[in-house]
Write a protein that holds these residues in place. Structure first.
Motif, short mmCIF file in Angstrom:
data_model
loop_
_atom_site.label_atom_id
_atom_site.label_comp_id
_atom_site.label_asym_id
_atom_site.label_seq_id
_atom_site.Cartn_x
_atom_site.Cartn_y
_atom_site.Cartn_z
N ARG A 176 0.86 -1.19 0.00
CA ARG A 176 0.00 0.00 0.00
C ARG A 176 0.89 1.23 0.00
NH1 ARG A 176 -5.18 0.39 2.15
NH2 ARG A 176 -4.81 -1.56 3.27
N TYR A 177 0.58 2.21 -0.86
CA TYR A 177 1.41 3.42 -0.91
C TYR A 177 0.61 4.56 -1.50
CZ TYR A 177 5.49 6.39 -2.01
OH TYR A 177 6.40 7.41 -2.09
N SER A 178 0.63 5.68 -0.82
CA SER A 178 -0.03 6.88 -1.31
C SER A 178 0.53 8.07 -0.55
CB SER A 178 -1.55 6.82 -1.11
OG SER A 178 -1.88 6.98 0.26
N ALA A 180 -6.77 13.15 -8.20
CA ALA A 180 -6.45 11.74 -8.43
C ALA A 180 -5.26 11.60 -9.37
CB ALA A 180 -7.66 11.02 -9.00
N GLN A 181 -5.21 12.42 -10.40
CA GLN A 181 -4.08 12.35 -11.33
C GLN A 181 -2.78 12.77 -10.64
OE1 GLN A 181 -5.69 14.89 -14.36
NE2 GLN A 181 -6.66 13.21 -15.48
N LEU A 182 -2.85 13.78 -9.80
CA LEU A 182 -1.66 14.17 -9.04
C LEU A 182 -1.20 13.01 -8.15
CD1 LEU A 182 0.36 16.31 -7.93
CD2 LEU A 182 -1.38 16.86 -6.20
N ALA A 183 -2.13 12.33 -7.51
CA ALA A 183 -1.78 11.23 -6.62
C ALA A 183 -1.07 10.11 -7.39
CB ALA A 183 -3.03 10.68 -5.94
N ILE A 184 -1.52 9.82 -8.61
CA ILE A 184 -0.86 8.81 -9.44
C ILE A 184 0.53 9.28 -9.86
CG2 ILE A 184 -0.97 7.57 -11.64
CD1 ILE A 184 -2.97 6.52 -9.63
N THR A 185 0.62 10.50 -10.32
CA THR A 185 1.92 11.05 -10.72
C THR A 185 2.91 10.99 -9.56
OG1 THR A 185 0.84 12.56 -12.30
CG2 THR A 185 3.09 13.09 -11.66
N TRP A 186 2.42 11.27 -8.36
CA TRP A 186 3.29 11.29 -7.18
C TRP A 186 3.84 9.91 -6.86
CZ3 TRP A 186 3.33 9.21 -2.28
CH2 TRP A 186 4.21 9.79 -1.36
N VAL A 187 3.01 8.86 -6.87
CA VAL A 187 3.54 7.53 -6.54
C VAL A 187 4.49 7.04 -7.62
CG1 VAL A 187 1.58 6.89 -5.08
CG2 VAL A 187 1.57 6.22 -7.49
N LEU A 188 4.23 7.41 -8.88
CA LEU A 188 5.08 6.94 -9.97
C LEU A 188 6.42 7.66 -10.01
CD1 LEU A 188 2.49 6.45 -12.87
CD2 LEU A 188 3.57 4.69 -11.46
N ARG A 189 6.57 8.73 -9.23
CA ARG A 189 7.85 9.44 -9.22
C ARG A 189 8.90 8.60 -8.49
NH1 ARG A 189 6.70 9.41 -4.33
NH2 ARG A 189 7.99 10.30 -2.68
N LEU A 214 6.77 15.94 -11.62
CA LEU A 214 6.66 16.90 -10.52
C LEU A 214 7.96 17.65 -10.34
CD1 LEU A 214 4.73 14.52 -8.16
CD2 LEU A 214 3.89 16.76 -8.84
N SER A 215 7.86 18.95 -10.16
CA SER A 215 9.05 19.78 -9.94
C SER A 215 9.51 19.66 -8.49
CB SER A 215 8.73 21.24 -10.26
OG SER A 215 7.84 21.77 -9.29
N ASP A 216 10.71 20.11 -8.22
CA ASP A 216 11.21 20.11 -6.85
C ASP A 216 10.33 20.96 -5.95
OD1 ASP A 216 13.29 18.47 -7.62
OD2 ASP A 216 14.77 20.09 -7.78
N ASP A 217 9.86 22.09 -6.45
CA ASP A 217 8.99 22.95 -5.64
C ASP A 217 7.67 22.26 -5.33
OD1 ASP A 217 10.89 24.93 -5.58
OD2 ASP A 217 9.97 26.16 -7.15
N GLU A 218 7.11 21.57 -6.32
CA GLU A 218 5.85 20.86 -6.09
C GLU A 218 6.04 19.72 -5.09
OE1 GLU A 218 3.67 21.55 -10.43
OE2 GLU A 218 5.17 19.96 -10.19
#
Length: 333
Positions: free
Chosen positions: A197-199, A280-289, A318-322
């Motif tokens: 599990r990861y989010s 939701a799209q941000l959450a997916i982008t974040w785990v895939l980073r 995602l940028s460093d600032d984000e």
């Protein structure tokens, strides 16, 4: 009557693929999980539309478990029907995974991690799916009462007998992962993949698990990247819609939609909107980073919802600032 389905010609242009650890297997960056919405309580026609649309968009990996439903076994039965009716010609283009480890049938042999349970469950899963083998067979959770050698030995038998191509584990700690990988390696069967599990709301794997997976050359496919719907726009107005998980109370209750949650979720949503994404799209982008993560496992109740999730793959990194802004809202640990 022959199926009228023909897969989209451009399906492999729809999504990127990533290698699973140090293996030769590639998975789509987003995989379709059948944990919810694929029981006998939902129309097969809707389920068929979701599965076929996913494949048309390049989603080649479909993740199941013995007790997904309701009732237990239903998701495998439903997917087996879709596979037989429409996807049989594409079997060699599809990765099918299933698991055993949680409660499945009555008595002492229908749960946990014994050799008897795991191999009996795998045979039942194959029968429901209408398959001779699955691509990945997981131990769904560690069993504190069964030696790791016995549980991993069952996975070795599954692979050597041809009932599975690869072995995986789910919900194992870093130490348990290291022990499982060691036992499997001694038998010449690599640990292909771990499913934790990861989010943004559960960063536990960052505390050692991802490091261990990279040491082992094992890939990760993360489940619940949307935190059961908390990382979507469903609750941002403070209400609890009828039929939502918060309303059903199975995984979390309506009291979870409190001021602290809303403050955090709305701030995360502001970051998403500034990027041209949904929460939701941000959450997916974040785990895939995360470098250790091969694929994010998502569910879908409709084709429209699936499209919205898959469109996360079009987002910019995602940028460093984000990333710093997100860390401030949902700190590590």
């Amino acid at each position: 009557m022959p199926s009228q389905y023909r897969a989209a010609d451009d399906r492999y242009e729809q999504t990127p693929y990533e290698r699973v650890g140090r293996s030769g297997l590639l998975l789509p960056r987003i995989s379709l999980g059948l944990w919810n919405n694929f029981g006998h309580d939902r129309p097969l026609a809707t389920q068929r539309d979701i599965v076929l649309h996913a494949f048309d968009r390049g989603v080649t990996h479909f993740d199941l478990a013995n007790n997904y439903g309701p009732p237990y076994g239903a998701a495998e039965e439903q997917f087996g029907r879709i596979l037989e009716a429409d996807l049989r010609p594409y079997r060699d283009e599809i990765v099918v995974s299933t698991k055993a480890g949680y409660d499945m049938w009555a008595g002492p042999y229908g749960n946990w991690g014994s050799r008897k349970y795991l191999l009996a469950s795998l045979d039942q899963s194959l029968a429901r799916l209408g398959l001779e083998y699955v691509d990945v067979f997981y131990s769904h959770r560690p069993d504190p009462e069964t030696p790791i050698e016995e549980t991993m030995g069952a996975l070795v038998t599954a692979v050597r007998s041809g009932r599975a191509l690869y072995a995986g584990i789910s919900n194992y700690s870093p130490a348990q992962t290291a022990a499982a990988a060691e036992v499997l390696a001694a038998e010449g069967v690599p640990l292909l993949i771990h499913q934790p599990r990861y989010s943004m709301f559960d960063r536990t794997p960052e505390a050692g698990l991802f490091d261990e997976l990279e040491r082992q050359g094992t890939g990760a496919i993360v489940f619940s990247p949307l935190a059961g719907g908390l990382l979507t726009d469903r609750y941002l107005d403070g209400s609890v819609p009828v039929g939502s998980r918060a309303a059903e109370g199975r995984w979390f209750g309506a009291d979870r939609i409190d001021d602290d949650y809303l403050t955090t979720a709305r701030a995360l949503n502001d970051i998403a909107v500034a990027r041209g994404q949904s929460l939701a799209q941000l959450a997916i982008t974040w785990v895939l980073r995360q470098p250790a993560v091969t694929s994010a496992l998502v569910g879908a109740s409709s084709v429209r919802q699936l499209d919205g999730t898959l469109d996360a793959l079009a987002g910019a990194p995602l940028s460093d600032d984000e990333l710093a802004a997100i860390d401030a809202l949902v700190p590590r640990g």
